[in-house]
Design an enzyme around this catalytic site. Structure first.
Site, PDB file in Angstrom:
ATOM      1  N   ASN A  57      59.155  37.913  59.139  1.00 28.88           N
ATOM      2  CA  ASN A  57      59.657  38.264  58.094  1.00 28.88           C
ATOM      3  C   ASN A  57      60.490  39.711  58.257  1.00 28.88           C
ATOM      4  OD1 ASN A  57      58.628  36.203  56.399  1.00 28.88           O
ATOM      5  ND2 ASN A  57      56.492  37.574  56.269  1.00 28.88           N
ATOM      6  N   HIS A  61      48.916  44.966  50.175  1.00 29.97           N
ATOM      7  CA  HIS A  61      48.887  43.654  50.145  1.00 29.97           C
ATOM      8  C   HIS A  61      47.896  43.011  51.151  1.00 29.97           C
ATOM      9  CE1 HIS A  61      53.271  44.586  48.704  1.00 29.97           C
ATOM     10  NE2 HIS A  61      52.431  44.557  47.764  1.00 29.97           N
ATOM     11  N   ARG A  69      55.505  49.982  49.363  1.00 36.07           N
ATOM     12  CA  ARG A  69      55.218  48.476  49.390  1.00 36.07           C
ATOM     13  C   ARG A  69      53.725  48.431  49.629  1.00 36.07           C
ATOM     14  NH1 ARG A  69      59.822  44.743  49.315  1.00 36.07           N
ATOM     15  NH2 ARG A  69      61.820  45.958  49.616  1.00 36.07           N
ATOM     16  N   TYR A 117      58.026  41.802  60.666  1.00 35.06           N
ATOM     17  CA  TYR A 117      56.677  41.515  60.562  1.00 35.06           C
ATOM     18  C   TYR A 117      56.381  40.153  61.281  1.00 35.06           C
ATOM     19  CZ  TYR A 117      56.099  43.963  56.106  1.00 35.06           C
ATOM     20  OH  TYR A 117      56.039  44.809  54.935  1.00 35.06           O
ATOM     21  N   LYS A 154      48.869  40.353  61.078  1.00 37.33           N
ATOM     22  CA  LYS A 154      50.314  40.878  60.936  1.00 37.33           C
ATOM     23  C   LYS A 154      50.477  41.737  62.159  1.00 37.33           C
ATOM     24  CE  LYS A 154      50.401  41.471  55.986  1.00 37.33           C
ATOM     25  NZ  LYS A 154      50.842  42.300  55.039  1.00 37.33           N
ATOM     26  N   LYS A 196      54.145  45.040  39.886  1.00 36.54           N
ATOM     27  CA  LYS A 196      53.277  44.465  40.378  1.00 36.54           C
ATOM     28  C   LYS A 196      52.110  45.414  41.462  1.00 36.54           C
ATOM     29  CE  LYS A 196      52.187  40.782  43.543  1.00 36.54           C
ATOM     30  NZ  LYS A 196      52.661  39.737  44.467  1.00 36.54           N
ATOM     31  N   ASP A 197      52.981  46.101  42.187  1.00 31.37           N
ATOM     32  CA  ASP A 197      51.971  46.988  43.174  1.00 31.37           C
ATOM     33  C   ASP A 197      51.297  48.384  42.378  1.00 31.37           C
ATOM     34  OD1 ASP A 197      52.712  45.552  45.169  1.00 31.37           O
ATOM     35  OD2 ASP A 197      54.176  46.808  46.038  1.00 31.37           O
ATOM     36  N   GLN A 210      55.237  32.729  61.254  1.00 36.99           N
ATOM     37  CA  GLN A 210      56.315  33.011  60.264  1.00 36.99           C
ATOM     38  C   GLN A 210      56.639  34.602  60.864  1.00 36.99           C
ATOM     39  OE1 GLN A 210      55.712  32.197  55.935  1.00 36.99           O
ATOM     40  NE2 GLN A 210      55.917  34.232  55.546  1.00 36.99           N
ATOM     41  N   ARG A 264      71.388  50.567  81.934  1.00 38.89           N
ATOM     42  CA  ARG A 264      71.781  49.858  80.863  1.00 38.89           C
ATOM     43  C   ARG A 264      71.153  50.243  79.478  1.00 38.89           C
ATOM     44  NH1 ARG A 264      70.721  43.815  83.080  1.00 38.89           N
ATOM     45  NH2 ARG A 264      68.902  45.324  83.675  1.00 38.89           N
TER      46      ARG A 264
END
Length: 174
Positions: free
Chosen positions: A48, A62, A59, A132, A72, A167-168, A46, A23
């Site tokens: 994401n 951070h 990205r 994440y 993470k 911003k980055d 959380q 399968r």
């Protein structure tokens, strides 16, 4: 789950232990017991998803400042990405060092990123999707970053950065 230590203290590349049959396969991507056996206390709060339309999207880099530092667990579920983490823990023997890991939908590797690390990635294909799991809720006032091309780190990116947020792009030198 197969945990492989990286050169950065407390960070792991994680491979899947696939149970395969006609399968397809079944594999665990998260197990509290297996993480604890490695000395990792990862409190999930959380999940994401990041969808990235274009190859060359960057990205990062951070992190969240104390007391909202976050660990993470990152997995590329579609496409491919060059994932980078930097150890920003001043007390760490690997302070200011970075590593990269190619995460792809095909290799199904995951990257565990401890608290106190900056994280970012460059997409290597169009339509890259990243999942994440987070140990801390997002706190906008605690969000921080270091610039992706900061000379303090000398990160080698394998392709041209063609899409990046203002911003980055504007984070100060470390």
């Amino acid at each position: 789950m197969i945990f492989t230590e990286t050169k950065l203290k407390d960070a792991y590349c994680i491979g899947l232990e696939k149970l395969e049959d006609d399968r397809g396969f079944f594999a665990r991507t998260w197990c509290r017991r297996e993480f604890r056996e490695k000395g990792i206390s990862f409190n999930l709060v959380q999940g994401n998803v990041s969808f990235n339309k274009k190859r060359g999207t960057l990205r990062g880099m951070h992190y969240q400042a104390a007391p909202y530092e976050e660990a993470k667990l990152v997995w590329c579920i579609r496409g491919a990405m060059y994932d980078v983490i930097i150890d920003l823990r001043p007390y760490s023997e690997t302070f200011k060092q970075w590593i990269s890991v190619d995460l792809t939908a095909e290799n199904k590797k995951l990257l565990y990123i401890p608290e106190g690390f900056a994280h970012g990635f460059l997409t290597l294909t169009d339509n890259t999707e990243v999942f994440y799991l987070m140990s801390e809720f997002y706190v906008p006032g605690s969000a921080r970053g270091v610039r992706w091309n900061d000379p303090s780190f000398q990160i080698h990116w394998p392709a041209e950065v063609t899409v990046i947020s203002e911003k980055d792009r504007q984070y100060p030198d470390f």
